[in-house]
Motif scaffolding. Sequence first.
Motif, PDB file in Angstrom:
ATOM      1  N   PRO A   1      -2.638  -6.395  -1.721  1.00 57.41           N
ATOM      2  CA  PRO A   1      -2.702  -5.512  -0.549  1.00 57.41           C
ATOM      3  C   PRO A   1      -4.135  -5.373  -0.037  1.00 57.41           C
ATOM      4  CG  PRO A   1      -1.941  -4.324  -2.514  1.00 57.41           C
ATOM      5  CD  PRO A   1      -2.072  -5.750  -2.892  1.00 57.41           C
ATOM      6  N   ALA A   2      -5.076  -5.373  -0.963  1.00 56.22           N
ATOM      7  CA  ALA A   2      -6.469  -5.219  -0.536  1.00 56.22           C
ATOM      8  C   ALA A   2      -6.884  -6.395   0.336  1.00 56.22           C
ATOM      9  CB  ALA A   2      -7.378  -5.128  -1.753  1.00 56.22           C
TER      10      ALA A   2
ATOM     11  N   ALA B   1       0.829  -1.201   0.000  1.00 53.18           N
ATOM     12  CA  ALA B   1       0.000   0.000   0.000  1.00 53.18           C
ATOM     13  C   ALA B   1       0.866   1.255   0.000  1.00 53.18           C
ATOM     14  CB  ALA B   1      -0.925   0.010   1.213  1.00 53.18           C
TER      15      ALA B   1
ATOM     16  N   LEU C   1      -5.087  -6.321   3.759  1.00 51.09           N
ATOM     17  CA  LEU C   1      -5.560  -5.275   4.673  1.00 51.09           C
ATOM     18  C   LEU C   1      -7.034  -5.438   5.004  1.00 51.09           C
ATOM     19  CD1 LEU C   1      -3.676  -2.317   2.979  1.00 51.09           C
ATOM     20  CD2 LEU C   1      -3.154  -3.344   5.190  1.00 51.09           C
ATOM     21  N   ARG C   2      -7.706  -6.335   4.290  1.00 47.09           N
ATOM     22  CA  ARG C   2      -9.143  -6.509   4.511  1.00 47.09           C
ATOM     23  C   ARG C   2      -9.438  -6.963   5.943  1.00 47.09           C
ATOM     24  NH1 ARG C   2     -11.298  -8.589  -0.447  1.00 47.09           N
ATOM     25  NH2 ARG C   2     -11.437  -6.385  -0.910  1.00 47.09           N
TER      26      ARG C   2
END
Lengths: 240, 884
Positions: free
Chosen positions: B877-878, B790, B881-882
């Motif tokens: 990354p999504a 990110a 980080l979710r």
Amino acid sequence: MQASSPTFIELRQLCKSFREGDQTHVVLDRAELSIAEGELVVLLGKSGSGKTTLLNLLCGIDLPDSGEVVVDGVNLHQLDERRRTLFRRFRIGFVFQLFNLLPTLTVEENLMLPLELVGRDDRDGRERVLDLLDRVGLADRAGSFPERLSGGEQQRIAIARALAHSPDLVLADEPTGNLDADTGAEVLELLDRMTRQEGKTLVMATHSREVAEIADRVFRIDHGRPVELTSGKTGPPSRR
Amino acid sequence: MKRLLVKSVLAHFRTHPLQAVLAVVGVALGVAVFVGIEGANGSALRAFEISARAIAGRTTHQIIGESAGVPESFYRDLRLKHGVRRSAPVIEGFVSLRSGDGDGDGNGDGKDRQDRFRLLGVDFFAESAFRDQLGKRTGTLFDLTGFMTRSGVVLSAPVATARSIGLGHGIDLVIAGRLKRVEVVGLFEPGNDFERQAAADLLICDIATAQELLGLGDRISRIDLIVPLSEHDRYAEEAGNRNHAASGAAGPEALDAIRAALPAGTKIVRPEQRSAAAEQMTRAFRLNLRALSLLALLCGAFLIYNTMTFSVVQRRPLLGTLRALGATSRELFAIVLTEAAVVGLLGALIGLVSGGALARMLVSRVTQTVNDLYFTVNVREVGVSTEVQVAGIILGIGAALLAALGPAAEALRTEPRSALARAELEARTRQALPTMTVLGVLTVIAGAACLSLPFTGLISSFAGLFMILVGMACLTPAMTVVFMRLLTPAAERLFGSLGRLSARGVVATLSRTGVAIAALMMAIAVTIGVDVMIRSFRGTVDRWLSYSLLADLYVSSPGALTDRFTASPPALSVADVEKLRALPGVGQVTTVRAVVVGSDVGPIRLQAFALNPFAQTAFRLKSGDQTEAWRAYDRGEAVLISEPFSFRHDLDVGSSLILETPAGDRDFRIAGIYYDYATEEGTVMLTQPVYRELWGDFGVTAAGLYLEDSDFDSVKAVTRAARTALGEDRELVIRSNKLLRDQSLRVFDRTFAVTGVLRMLAVLVAFVGILAALTALQLEREREVGVLRALGMTPIEVWALVTSQTGLIGLVAGTLAIPVGLTMAAIMIHVINRRSFGWSLEMTVSPAPLVAAVALSIGAALLAGVYPAYRMSRTSPAEALRAE
């Protein structure tokens, strides 16, 4: 709805859904949004309404099913993975709910990392880091490791890190979600002040209506679309 | 245990199957190595026992010769003069059966193959009381005339069918390099599975045929007897109470009568003593292999510890919630241990299956070593005994449980709703670092004490070695911290934040990297230790060969010195030696007669040398005054003993050794101890004139020829001349100095071939360990990588970060492995080898293998890091980080 300043971010017919087993859960459904440069925009919504997804699409760490995300004239959807990453590296700063400082680096090193990634880890870069630390009131903790800091202190460092490399856009995902009310208010004030001082565009996702009070414009994600509410502040945006 | 509680905890492995698989693989590999080694060792011993038992048949006692068998005339005397009717002469030897393309042409078309067979020469008329292979089992298809007169052999019907051999067929035997054709005159049907196994390498022929084929002259290997003894008598005989045994019953009296008639150099033994002797002889060899296999299991245990620790850490929030809901800490402790037991059981079961396959792979190497060093054995069936299987399962589960104790205790300490799992654990690890370091130092000291105690045996030596290794492993985390502090500035200068991140990351996740580094360090240390030990051993043997092989040519019979159970007759006579001495170009000749004789310390290998003063320099004395020792030796007043002999029998210069000679017991003083690496049993040297005088044996086992010119052409010319002089048809081996030396070193290399395989397996276990550790680390650091991505770090940069971290892990493990490996080598050379075999070895260390070991460590770590690095660089990354 459209701000008076030039459009900096534009979402066009943005759709995003997730599959859970046999079911498809639609998060964003033809979402449209324009944000002017220097604006502070707050996205409100219940948990699971799509706030974080929207932030992820804004910084290009996630891709839409259809539609476009245009930031400063750049259509993120049309960039490959590497270019999207480099766009993020140079143009975007991120503040997370759980701070996400790197535990293996000191406070100062955490701030230096984005600068190093953009090739500015020189004397000026270091001076900027020390200045930022001073501005967030933690100049004396430069050599500490994150685990030694309180939650509020960690989030202040995270804000400084998000601004370290002077990005054009700062995204904040529930920045006060993990803090008590007083500390949360302090952090919010800091975020608002710092981004305004630096003249950055700030998009913040939250479920707290109080946070909305500092925003230039407030949107609620409703059935997959941002719907503008009355501004938390009186009068037009005045961030520049 | 509560079902839902168990289900909620165990769901972890369903969602992290790779972790579960790697833990199981770790146990499986460790158990497989143990089972493989034990299976191969056991199969070799069992093959020996089966053939010994089958060949013994109903024999209760055997008359054996201590050196070159028994004179055939004594058998006649026994039957005719002493009336011992239930006796049978036996000749035992080894031949190779050539089979392949059917034409037996040996034309080098690659299709011919040779299999070793045991050739048993028997007297048909005396046989039926002893064994069933002839007559009873051959049925009507047995051609007795052919057996007695036409070099006929009998073999088992299944073996014949498998090789498309039929009655009346001619088959080619290769004996001492020469081809001899015999005719199949009978086929016997094995009565049961045991007989079938024993018959797999058995050829039976008439005693005269065997004498002719093996060139034994008028000697036989032994005389089988049937002397029934009551249980009471048998017990008395075993206890050595002959007077008691002789009281009244017919059996003991008969045995006493036979004993009284025995010619010199022969004695009565029971057949099962052979198997016991075989087991005893190979004990140190098998124990050394077993220790190496347990070392692989130790590496496997580290792997389980690593996996279980990590699985507990990952589940701490879950365990905390369960505690908050009312699950007791004991329940969580039990669940983690049960998990480990299941992992251990699964791994052990897979290990048993793969261990069986490994045993089949290793058995040829183990057998080769046994054949080279101890006695001839032919393994046709490889199996893993029930005892070894049970031991494998217990070891697998035991290692898993032991390794899981720490993590289970960690689960036990989980407080309700514990959240900051990682940071908490790392903080605890750092707090525990001083204690662990002190514990490591204490363990090393205890191990060293265990090794230095003078009265301890081999098992305690291995225990000491293991303690030192475990102690060093305990010191690894602290050493890693020190190392990384030293390395961080350099890594930072070279790679900036990336370098700093990767170096710091190793320390920041010490609870996991510490174990991975320790496991890899152990495996690399084993590689270094074994490598340095083998090189030092080889170097010592090479130096010993270079000063002890002084003659230009050596003449002997094939396999003259290798087999205790089928001792060969003398290769040369006095006349032969004179012929050699008379050859043009031959300067001097030294001779040796090698025999096994009785002594006050049991049967010993005696070498009666006739040496010139120059040849005496081939023997370097470890103890004893050089001049005085040789003077006493030359006068026949004293013997010289080899280093392993001195060690084995705890004899020193000045001690006395009583040798049983035909002229009665003779007491010899020990004047010196010489270095010798030929046998682990050790040898005794006596001057030849005294031996001849006492034993009346003028035979010569081997002769060394010193040529006037030792260039290639002269050696070749004398070799040719020697063959002609001694007779072309004589089964003699004439080897040049260089050839003998090369062959000796080849035997040495073969001996350590199995060690090489084990070393490779230990590295494999460590590789799986480090793969498991890195994969686990990757799973845990998903969020951190998400943050880095990110922040704008590209996949390639993430890949570089992970790869540099695995490289650092390899570098630290490899560097730490050097002192540990060298310590291990020193222990193996100076303690374990001495207590196993009694040899003095000079430890030699060259930098090349150490550099290679560090490179291997880094290579293994980098290779193990490829997949985790790939996974991490692909982390969305999504997704990462979710979790927020």
